[in-house]
Design a protein around this motif. Sequence first.
Motif, PDB file in Angstrom:
ATOM      1  N   LEU A   7      28.016  42.029  42.227  1.00 46.11           N
ATOM      2  CA  LEU A   7      29.382  42.252  41.767  1.00 46.11           C
ATOM      3  C   LEU A   7      30.090  40.921  41.507  1.00 46.11           C
ATOM      4  CD1 LEU A   7      31.520  44.412  41.196  1.00 46.11           C
ATOM      5  CD2 LEU A   7      32.222  44.256  43.592  1.00 46.11           C
ATOM      6  N   PHE A   8      29.857  39.946  42.375  1.00 48.55           N
ATOM      7  CA  PHE A   8      30.414  38.611  42.173  1.00 48.55           C
ATOM      8  C   PHE A   8      29.875  37.999  40.884  1.00 48.55           C
ATOM      9  CE2 PHE A   8      29.734  34.000  42.847  1.00 48.55           C
ATOM     10  CZ  PHE A   8      31.049  33.586  42.905  1.00 48.55           C
ATOM     11  N   THR A   9      28.599  38.170  40.614  1.00 48.58           N
ATOM     12  CA  THR A   9      28.001  37.686  39.365  1.00 48.58           C
ATOM     13  C   THR A   9      28.640  38.351  38.158  1.00 48.58           C
ATOM     14  OG1 THR A   9      25.887  37.324  40.507  1.00 48.58           O
ATOM     15  CG2 THR A   9      25.829  37.431  38.108  1.00 48.58           C
ATOM     16  N   LEU A  10      28.899  39.654  38.267  1.00 49.37           N
ATOM     17  CA  LEU A  10      29.533  40.389  37.172  1.00 49.37           C
ATOM     18  C   LEU A  10      30.960  39.917  36.943  1.00 49.37           C
ATOM     19  CD1 LEU A  10      29.224  42.738  35.149  1.00 49.37           C
ATOM     20  CD2 LEU A  10      30.113  44.260  36.920  1.00 49.37           C
ATOM     21  N   TYR A  11      31.653  39.552  38.003  1.00 51.08           N
ATOM     22  CA  TYR A  11      33.026  39.054  37.873  1.00 51.08           C
ATOM     23  C   TYR A  11      33.077  37.675  37.210  1.00 51.08           C
ATOM     24  CZ  TYR A  11      34.966  42.682  40.975  1.00 51.08           C
ATOM     25  OH  TYR A  11      35.375  43.862  41.527  1.00 51.08           O
ATOM     26  N   THR A  12      32.163  36.799  37.577  1.00 51.94           N
ATOM     27  CA  THR A  12      32.306  35.383  37.237  1.00 51.94           C
ATOM     28  C   THR A  12      31.594  34.968  35.953  1.00 51.94           C
ATOM     29  OG1 THR A  12      30.434  34.865  38.694  1.00 51.94           O
ATOM     30  CG2 THR A  12      32.645  34.713  39.633  1.00 51.94           C
ATOM     31  N   VAL A  13      30.376  35.441  35.736  1.00 54.16           N
ATOM     32  CA  VAL A  13      29.571  34.923  34.622  1.00 54.16           C
ATOM     33  C   VAL A  13      30.185  35.230  33.256  1.00 54.16           C
ATOM     34  CG1 VAL A  13      27.331  35.046  33.469  1.00 54.16           C
ATOM     35  CG2 VAL A  13      27.449  34.884  35.964  1.00 54.16           C
ATOM     36  N   PRO A  14      30.483  36.498  32.927  1.00 54.75           N
ATOM     37  CA  PRO A  14      31.071  36.738  31.592  1.00 54.75           C
ATOM     38  C   PRO A  14      32.419  36.044  31.405  1.00 54.75           C
ATOM     39  CG  PRO A  14      30.296  38.783  32.587  1.00 54.75           C
ATOM     40  CD  PRO A  14      30.277  37.756  33.663  1.00 54.75           C
ATOM     41  N   ALA A  15      33.269  36.086  32.441  1.00 54.60           N
ATOM     42  CA  ALA A  15      34.604  35.483  32.309  1.00 54.60           C
ATOM     43  C   ALA A  15      34.523  33.981  32.098  1.00 54.60           C
ATOM     44  CB  ALA A  15      35.435  35.803  33.555  1.00 54.60           C
ATOM     45  N   SER A  16      33.654  33.302  32.846  1.00 53.06           N
ATOM     46  CA  SER A  16      33.554  31.847  32.712  1.00 53.06           C
ATOM     47  C   SER A  16      33.000  31.445  31.348  1.00 53.06           C
ATOM     48  CB  SER A  16      32.671  31.278  33.829  1.00 53.06           C
ATOM     49  OG  SER A  16      31.341  31.771  33.727  1.00 53.06           O
ATOM     50  N   ILE A  17      32.047  32.206  30.817  1.00 49.35           N
ATOM     51  CA  ILE A  17      31.469  31.871  29.511  1.00 49.35           C
ATOM     52  C   ILE A  17      32.470  32.135  28.388  1.00 49.35           C
ATOM     53  CG2 ILE A  17      29.656  32.468  27.868  1.00 49.35           C
ATOM     54  CD1 ILE A  17      27.815  33.008  30.216  1.00 49.35           C
ATOM     55  N   ILE A  18      33.146  33.280  28.446  1.00 49.63           N
ATOM     56  CA  ILE A  18      34.118  33.608  27.390  1.00 49.63           C
ATOM     57  C   ILE A  18      35.268  32.609  27.385  1.00 49.63           C
ATOM     58  CG2 ILE A  18      35.807  35.329  26.663  1.00 49.63           C
ATOM     59  CD1 ILE A  18      33.873  37.490  27.661  1.00 49.63           C
TER      60      ILE A  18
ATOM     61  N   LEU B 279      36.157  30.036  24.284  1.00 50.03           N
ATOM     62  CA  LEU B 279      37.449  30.029  23.603  1.00 50.03           C
ATOM     63  C   LEU B 279      38.081  28.635  23.638  1.00 50.03           C
ATOM     64  CD1 LEU B 279      38.959  33.430  24.796  1.00 50.03           C
ATOM     65  CD2 LEU B 279      37.987  32.883  22.558  1.00 50.03           C
ATOM     66  N   LEU B 280      38.004  27.983  24.789  1.00 47.27           N
ATOM     67  CA  LEU B 280      38.565  26.633  24.892  1.00 47.27           C
ATOM     68  C   LEU B 280      37.804  25.647  24.014  1.00 47.27           C
ATOM     69  CD1 LEU B 280      39.288  26.435  28.732  1.00 47.27           C
ATOM     70  CD2 LEU B 280      40.925  26.800  26.879  1.00 47.27           C
TER      71      LEU B 280
ATOM     72  N   SER C  72      33.239  26.594  37.516  1.00 44.02           N
ATOM     73  CA  SER C  72      32.157  26.552  36.520  1.00 44.02           C
ATOM     74  C   SER C  72      32.667  26.239  35.126  1.00 44.02           C
ATOM     75  CB  SER C  72      31.414  27.891  36.500  1.00 44.02           C
ATOM     76  OG  SER C  72      32.290  28.950  36.145  1.00 44.02           O
ATOM     77  N   LEU C  73      33.992  26.217  34.954  1.00 42.45           N
ATOM     78  CA  LEU C  73      34.554  26.012  33.621  1.00 42.45           C
ATOM     79  C   LEU C  73      34.188  24.650  33.049  1.00 42.45           C
ATOM     80  CD1 LEU C  73      36.416  27.008  31.345  1.00 42.45           C
ATOM     81  CD2 LEU C  73      38.339  26.020  32.601  1.00 42.45           C
ATOM     82  N   GLY C  74      34.191  23.592  33.888  1.00 45.15           N
ATOM     83  CA  GLY C  74      33.962  22.245  33.388  1.00 45.15           C
ATOM     84  C   GLY C  74      32.618  22.082  32.702  1.00 45.15           C
ATOM     85  N   LEU C  75      31.544  22.451  33.394  1.00 41.29           N
ATOM     86  CA  LEU C  75      30.205  22.301  32.817  1.00 41.29           C
ATOM     87  C   LEU C  75      30.000  23.214  31.619  1.00 41.29           C
ATOM     88  CD1 LEU C  75      27.374  21.088  32.948  1.00 41.29           C
ATOM     89  CD2 LEU C  75      26.748  22.881  34.578  1.00 41.29           C
ATOM     90  N   ASN C  76      30.423  24.477  31.738  1.00 43.51           N
ATOM     91  CA  ASN C  76      30.268  25.407  30.620  1.00 43.51           C
ATOM     92  C   ASN C  76      31.034  24.931  29.394  1.00 43.51           C
ATOM     93  OD1 ASN C  76      28.743  26.958  32.330  1.00 43.51           O
ATOM     94  ND2 ASN C  76      30.301  28.520  32.667  1.00 43.51           N
ATOM     95  N   TYR C  77      32.214  24.397  29.616  1.00 45.79           N
ATOM     96  CA  TYR C  77      33.037  23.916  28.494  1.00 45.79           C
ATOM     97  C   TYR C  77      32.355  22.746  27.786  1.00 45.79           C
ATOM     98  CZ  TYR C  77      36.778  21.463  26.071  1.00 45.79           C
ATOM     99  OH  TYR C  77      37.521  20.815  25.119  1.00 45.79           O
ATOM    100  N   ILE C  78      31.809  21.816  28.544  1.00 49.57           N
ATOM    101  CA  ILE C  78      31.156  20.643  27.943  1.00 49.57           C
ATOM    102  C   ILE C  78      29.948  21.067  27.109  1.00 49.57           C
ATOM    103  CG2 ILE C  78      29.850  18.549  28.468  1.00 49.57           C
ATOM    104  CD1 ILE C  78      31.686  18.148  30.886  1.00 49.57           C
ATOM    105  N   ILE C  79      29.149  21.981  27.632  1.00 54.37           N
ATOM    106  CA  ILE C  79      27.950  22.424  26.912  1.00 54.37           C
ATOM    107  C   ILE C  79      28.329  23.185  25.646  1.00 54.37           C
ATOM    108  CG2 ILE C  79      25.909  23.891  27.051  1.00 54.37           C
ATOM    109  CD1 ILE C  79      25.790  23.241  30.036  1.00 54.37           C
ATOM    110  N   LEU C  80      29.283  24.110  25.768  1.00 48.38           N
ATOM    111  CA  LEU C  80      29.662  24.910  24.602  1.00 48.38           C
ATOM    112  C   LEU C  80      30.436  24.091  23.580  1.00 48.38           C
ATOM    113  CD1 LEU C  80      30.600  28.301  26.297  1.00 48.38           C
ATOM    114  CD2 LEU C  80      28.453  27.603  25.239  1.00 48.38           C
ATOM    115  N   LEU C  81      31.180  23.074  24.033  1.00 47.76           N
ATOM    116  CA  LEU C  81      31.849  22.180  23.081  1.00 47.76           C
ATOM    117  C   LEU C  81      30.814  21.438  22.241  1.00 47.76           C
ATOM    118  CD1 LEU C  81      34.479  20.898  22.031  1.00 47.76           C
ATOM    119  CD2 LEU C  81      34.248  19.182  23.851  1.00 47.76           C
TER     120      LEU C  81
END
Length: 316
Positions: free
Chosen positions: A98-109, A113-114, A191-200
């Motif tokens: 449930l924690f994975t379901l809460y965090t993974v999609p939200a952090s990636i989306i 967007l950023l 997790s936003l920092g690393l995901n943002y750098i990779i997706l940027l």
Amino acid sequence: MAKKLTELQARGLPSKDNYQKKTLVLQRWKENILGYGFIFPAFLVLGAFVFYPFFQSVYLSFFTTDPSGNIAEFAGFQNYIHLFTNSEFLSSLGITLLFTLYTVPASIILALLLAVLTYNKWKGMQIFQLIFSLPIAMTIGTSSLIWMLLYDPSTGLFNYLLHHLGLPSIQWLNDPSWALISVSIMSIWMSLGLNYIILLAGVRHVPEEIYESARVDGAGSLRILLQMTIPLMSPYLFFVFVTSVISSLQAFGQFNILTNGGPADSTNVFVFSLYQEAFVNFQYGLGSTRALILFVVIMLLTWLNFKFGERRVHYQ
């Protein structure tokens, strides 16, 4: 000359070609020894901190241990049977998913967007890029302490804002219905920092000419994002998704600091229950069993991601 080479071969002496071959073989041996010498320190570190603990966990999972960690008796598969018939173990596994379901999609989306909003090289945009990348520089301990202050029921910023909006205060970390959500919000920010750098980097990898052609054809921003940007940066999204799933399944520090598995075991995720079993209850056999089950779960989910998710990835 040919007669002399024939005479040398007849005497058992090496010819010019054989000499060159032996020289090449000797050179390759030297290169191999040098290469193995360079990787040997890394092999020692992996052996001491990865391979040995793994095989030791496999060994201990078939035994019961005393409080000192010494083997008491052979248990066979009883540790595995005990866990899969234990409601607490199944509950911790469900909370982790449930924690994975809460965090993974939200952090990636959110990171996507950023990245889309800030990939341009306009003046001042680098300030926003720096701000959105900052969480990568924060440790779990420091981040957890900061968010603990924000979640404080009496002096925290969040309840202060709710009070000025005329809304009732929330017991963020003390209410079982809010505790997991609260830790999930903090984990999304972490997790936003690393995901943002990779997706940027992924957004910048898309050629600007494609965007210009789409705008000339009358495509809107949303259509460009859904039908062009996301498919073209699918390798980056796939990588972020796989690593985010693995990271969420291994989450421990924020739960240990913020909630300690509570309240009422509402945040008793898998790794925290493993820690409790091995280092609080001193049941190293059951702790090792939990660790191996977690290893299998991560391997299975990663395999499923590569089996079915990679089909939608478009490598250029």
